[in-house]
Design a protein around this motif. Sequence first.
Motif, PDB file in Angstrom:
ATOM      1  N   MET A  86       0.826  -1.209   0.000  1.00 16.47           N
ATOM      2  CA  MET A  86       0.000   0.000   0.000  1.00 16.47           C
ATOM      3  C   MET A  86       0.864   1.265   0.000  1.00 16.47           C
ATOM      4  SD  MET A  86      -3.019  -1.100  -0.367  1.00 16.47           S
ATOM      5  CE  MET A  86      -2.206  -2.391  -1.332  1.00 16.47           C
ATOM      6  N   GLN A  87       2.043   1.196   0.629  1.00 16.32           N
ATOM      7  CA  GLN A  87       2.939   2.353   0.580  1.00 16.32           C
ATOM      8  C   GLN A  87       3.479   2.552  -0.834  1.00 16.32           C
ATOM      9  OE1 GLN A  87       3.592   4.721   2.969  1.00 16.32           O
ATOM     10  NE2 GLN A  87       4.504   5.727   1.183  1.00 16.32           N
ATOM     11  N   ILE A  88       3.827   1.454  -1.491  1.00 23.18           N
ATOM     12  CA  ILE A  88       4.282   1.548  -2.884  1.00 23.18           C
ATOM     13  C   ILE A  88       3.159   2.098  -3.759  1.00 23.18           C
ATOM     14  CG2 ILE A  88       4.928   0.167  -4.890  1.00 23.18           C
ATOM     15  CD1 ILE A  88       6.546  -1.615  -2.997  1.00 23.18           C
ATOM     16  N   LEU A  89       1.921   1.662  -3.504  1.00 22.12           N
ATOM     17  CA  LEU A  89       0.777   2.173  -4.248  1.00 22.12           C
ATOM     18  C   LEU A  89       0.656   3.688  -4.079  1.00 22.12           C
ATOM     19  CD1 LEU A  89      -1.710   1.516  -5.988  1.00 22.12           C
ATOM     20  CD2 LEU A  89      -2.989   1.118  -3.874  1.00 22.12           C
ATOM     21  N   ALA A  90       0.863   4.177  -2.856  1.00 24.27           N
ATOM     22  CA  ALA A  90       0.818   5.625  -2.603  1.00 24.27           C
ATOM     23  C   ALA A  90       1.936   6.345  -3.352  1.00 24.27           C
ATOM     24  CB  ALA A  90       0.921   5.892  -1.106  1.00 24.27           C
ATOM     25  N   ASP A  91       3.126   5.750  -3.343  1.00 18.12           N
ATOM     26  CA  ASP A  91       4.282   6.386  -3.988  1.00 18.12           C
ATOM     27  C   ASP A  91       4.138   6.404  -5.510  1.00 18.12           C
ATOM     28  OD1 ASP A  91       5.393   6.725  -1.478  1.00 18.12           O
ATOM     29  OD2 ASP A  91       6.640   4.928  -1.600  1.00 18.12           O
ATOM     30  N   VAL A  92       3.664   5.299  -6.078  1.00 16.44           N
ATOM     31  CA  VAL A  92       3.534   5.196  -7.533  1.00 16.44           C
ATOM     32  C   VAL A  92       2.442   6.118  -8.056  1.00 16.44           C
ATOM     33  CG1 VAL A  92       2.818   3.651  -9.414  1.00 16.44           C
ATOM     34  CG2 VAL A  92       4.501   2.883  -7.733  1.00 16.44           C
ATOM     35  N   THR A  93       1.316   6.209  -7.342  1.00 18.92           N
ATOM     36  CA  THR A  93       0.186   7.041  -7.791  1.00 18.92           C
ATOM     37  C   THR A  93       0.304   8.479  -7.303  1.00 18.92           C
ATOM     38  OG1 THR A  93      -1.153   6.439  -5.846  1.00 18.92           O
ATOM     39  CG2 THR A  93      -1.366   5.049  -7.814  1.00 18.92           C
ATOM     40  N   ASN A  94       1.222   8.722  -6.362  1.00 18.79           N
ATOM     41  CA  ASN A  94       1.378  10.040  -5.734  1.00 18.79           C
ATOM     42  C   ASN A  94       0.059  10.513  -5.133  1.00 18.79           C
ATOM     43  OD1 ASN A  94       2.729  12.324  -4.867  1.00 18.79           O
ATOM     44  ND2 ASN A  94       2.527  13.417  -6.818  1.00 18.79           N
ATOM     45  N   ARG A  95      -0.591   9.599  -4.421  1.00 23.62           N
ATOM     46  CA  ARG A  95      -1.863   9.886  -3.759  1.00 23.62           C
ATOM     47  C   ARG A  95      -1.882   9.250  -2.375  1.00 23.62           C
ATOM     48  NH1 ARG A  95      -6.285  10.951  -7.431  1.00 23.62           N
ATOM     49  NH2 ARG A  95      -5.537  11.089  -9.575  1.00 23.62           N
ATOM     50  N   ASP A  96      -2.643   9.868  -1.469  1.00 22.29           N
ATOM     51  CA  ASP A  96      -2.900   9.224  -0.183  1.00 22.29           C
ATOM     52  C   ASP A  96      -3.738   7.974  -0.414  1.00 22.29           C
ATOM     53  OD1 ASP A  96      -1.604  11.365   0.918  1.00 22.29           O
ATOM     54  OD2 ASP A  96      -3.393  12.281   1.797  1.00 22.29           O
ATOM     55  N   ILE A  97      -3.382   6.881   0.238  1.00 22.80           N
ATOM     56  CA  ILE A  97      -4.154   5.654   0.156  1.00 22.80           C
ATOM     57  C   ILE A  97      -4.752   5.375   1.534  1.00 22.80           C
ATOM     58  CG2 ILE A  97      -4.134   3.190  -0.376  1.00 22.80           C
ATOM     59  CD1 ILE A  97      -3.543   4.999  -2.790  1.00 22.80           C
ATOM     60  N   TYR A  98      -6.075   5.376   1.616  1.00 25.29           N
ATOM     61  CA  TYR A  98      -6.793   5.153   2.860  1.00 25.29           C
ATOM     62  C   TYR A  98      -7.174   3.667   2.946  1.00 25.29           C
ATOM     63  CZ  TYR A  98      -7.315  10.242   3.040  1.00 25.29           C
ATOM     64  OH  TYR A  98      -7.069  11.608   3.085  1.00 25.29           O
ATOM     65  N   VAL A  99      -6.724   3.003   3.989  1.00 21.80           N
ATOM     66  CA  VAL A  99      -7.020   1.579   4.185  1.00 21.80           C
ATOM     67  C   VAL A  99      -8.070   1.450   5.282  1.00 21.80           C
ATOM     68  CG1 VAL A  99      -6.084  -0.688   4.765  1.00 21.80           C
ATOM     69  CG2 VAL A  99      -4.678   0.953   3.504  1.00 21.80           C
ATOM     70  N   THR A 100      -9.164   0.756   4.968  1.00 22.97           N
ATOM     71  CA  THR A 100     -10.255   0.639   5.930  1.00 22.97           C
ATOM     72  C   THR A 100      -9.924  -0.360   7.038  1.00 22.97           C
ATOM     73  OG1 THR A 100     -11.311  -1.049   4.559  1.00 22.97           O
ATOM     74  CG2 THR A 100     -12.020   1.227   4.242  1.00 22.97           C
ATOM     75  N   LYS A 101     -10.600  -0.212   8.143  1.00 31.94           N
ATOM     76  CA  LYS A 101     -10.461  -1.164   9.239  1.00 31.94           C
ATOM     77  C   LYS A 101     -11.105  -2.494   8.870  1.00 31.94           C
ATOM     78  CE  LYS A 101     -10.504   2.208  13.031  1.00 31.94           C
ATOM     79  NZ  LYS A 101     -11.240   2.700  14.230  1.00 31.94           N
ATOM     80  N   GLY A 102     -10.509  -3.583   9.331  1.00 33.68           N
ATOM     81  CA  GLY A 102     -11.073  -4.894   9.074  1.00 33.68           C
ATOM     82  C   GLY A 102     -11.022  -5.255   7.603  1.00 33.68           C
ATOM     83  N   ASP A 103     -11.435  -6.482   7.302  1.00 31.08           N
ATOM     84  CA  ASP A 103     -11.434  -6.938   5.907  1.00 31.08           C
ATOM     85  C   ASP A 103     -12.829  -7.398   5.501  1.00 31.08           C
ATOM     86  OD1 ASP A 103     -11.543  -9.167   7.482  1.00 31.08           O
ATOM     87  OD2 ASP A 103      -9.875 -10.220   6.515  1.00 31.08           O
ATOM     88  N   GLN A 104     -13.845  -6.757   6.071  1.00 31.54           N
ATOM     89  CA  GLN A 104     -15.221  -7.195   5.850  1.00 31.54           C
ATOM     90  C   GLN A 104     -16.067  -6.159   5.121  1.00 31.54           C
ATOM     91  OE1 GLN A 104     -16.446  -8.082   9.868  1.00 31.54           O
ATOM     92  NE2 GLN A 104     -15.475 -10.086   9.859  1.00 31.54           N
ATOM     93  N   ALA A 105     -15.441  -5.305   4.331  1.00 31.81           N
ATOM     94  CA  ALA A 105     -16.192  -4.239   3.665  1.00 31.81           C
ATOM     95  C   ALA A 105     -17.348  -4.758   2.811  1.00 31.81           C
ATOM     96  CB  ALA A 105     -15.251  -3.373   2.831  1.00 31.81           C
ATOM     97  N   PRO A 106     -17.185  -5.841   2.020  1.00 30.55           N
ATOM     98  CA  PRO A 106     -18.337  -6.328   1.247  1.00 30.55           C
ATOM     99  C   PRO A 106     -19.497  -6.772   2.138  1.00 30.55           C
ATOM    100  CG  PRO A 106     -16.305  -7.178   0.331  1.00 30.55           C
ATOM    101  CD  PRO A 106     -15.944  -6.536   1.635  1.00 30.55           C
TER     102      PRO A 106
END
Length: 558
Positions: free
Chosen positions: A474-494
């Motif tokens: 996720m840090q690499i994703l932020a660096d490559v896209t030059n955007r803040d990446i918000y990660v939600t709590k838990g893995d039950q979003a669906p």
Amino acid sequence: MKNFNVGEHYVLGADFGSDSVRVVIIDARDGNVVGSYVSYYQRWKKGLYCNKQLNQFRQHPLDYIESLTEAVNNAVKEADKKFNNVSEKIRGICIDTTGSTPCLCDKDGMPLAMSEKFKDDPDAMFILWKDHTSVKEADEINRVSHSNDVDYTQYLGGVYSTEWFWAKTLHVIRNNKAVKEAVYTVLEHCDWITAVLCGNTNPSTIKRSRCAAGHKCMWHKSWGGYPPRSFFDKFDSKLGDIRDSLGTETYSTETIEGYLTKEWADKLGLNEGILVCVGAYDAHIGAVGGLVDVGVLVKSIGTSTCDVTIGNLPNGEEKLVKGICGQVDSSVVEGYIGYEAGQSAYGDYYSWFRSLLMWPYKNILKTSEEETEMFEKKILPLLEEEASKIKTTEDFPVAVDWINGRRTPFANQNLKASIFGMSLGVDAPIFMKMLLESTAYGARAIIECFEDGGIEIKKVMAIGGVARKSVLGMQILADVTNRDIYVTKGDQAPAIGAAVFAAKAYGLYDSVFEAQNALSAGIDRVHKPIEENVKVYEILYKKYKELANFSEKLINNN
């Protein structure tokens, strides 16, 4: 929000993933998860009915039924142990599934695999989203549609994918005469499982999902439903018959499909008559659980990715976004256009690397199943830990993320992964970091595809197992896209998103957004771009695009 207290009303969300179904029971006032359980598909776990060499991935309907029954019963038991009579206070059920995951069915709307004749025939089962056996059929659908007076792929980004409904259906009826003769209709997993719970699988009365029909089945209100029969008859008259069985109406997830039958209430340990929402795809419902809004892109990151955002309905003509996986009115939230894109492999890319490394361990050491599984679980976290110590430079090797084809921009499952810049100095941790960067480059290409089409992306939310586990990714994703990446709590979003729709359908909230804000798990962490890394990745991303273009030309010329 309606005036009710904590513990008065509960909702149940069921999330059918590629390997398992996760069920959560949620307090409809504050989003507290009071019961949950994950049940794995047993036939799928054994690799039955699949052939990786052929890109054939099929799932038996009994896996869905048995796993849902186990998961709901255990989630209910957990909830009832914590609080009094939770099972008596469940007001609604909503289900999401992978997609496109269609199944050829009979006149009663039952999968052919449920009959004795076809019980072991993979073509009579659900065709999982990542089944790529129908590449030729998808190419044919594109050729015919693009030369037609009306291009029926225009609301699907301009390209029809092998991962979708009609290509898969056409492939099966062309290659399996017995199944072709027996099929009456085709049902998506999200439509079938909800209909089963309500005791109404009649193809003429079932409420088909707007999400599934619009994004994968060519449904659009501008041509009164599906393309005309004459279009499908160009491929096979049987496809025309199937088209006629689908009706013309589709429904948003806020719609009530029906009510839980006594038979299923007894099986699941619930009350008869609980409302059941119209189903939808996991990423679209997960986007709601992940706080989707206008300008907010929710990346559901797992084995693959599905990237979803919404936009306001236009006053005039709808602007077409080329290269994505569809734009559909009310496919995510009613009254908004849902936009979808994605990558055909994300976590699957890392899993492939793990399997590669595990080959000698499994075939030479021949340890016990328990020891092998324990070692397998350690590989990727250890590689990521070591990869995090490596500084990426301008001469770092670059990989293209098309190991399972490309979903977006412009779906093409003929494409393959490629690597540039390998040397004897590349070890396993460097290779791992290269793969993490590769999937981030693919994610940036998707964001650029949206914005090139006029869809502004103001915020990026990351949901799913990979997003939660892979801090470096996720840090690499932020660096490559030059955007803040918000990660939600838990893995039950669906599952949480499904609960949002169930609560709205029951009338506990006035809008999906109101329910979403009350029930969402919230933000766990935010990855901010590191300026030094952003500069390096600008250079490497250019190399990625050059390598991608070269690879695509080479593959297309073969």
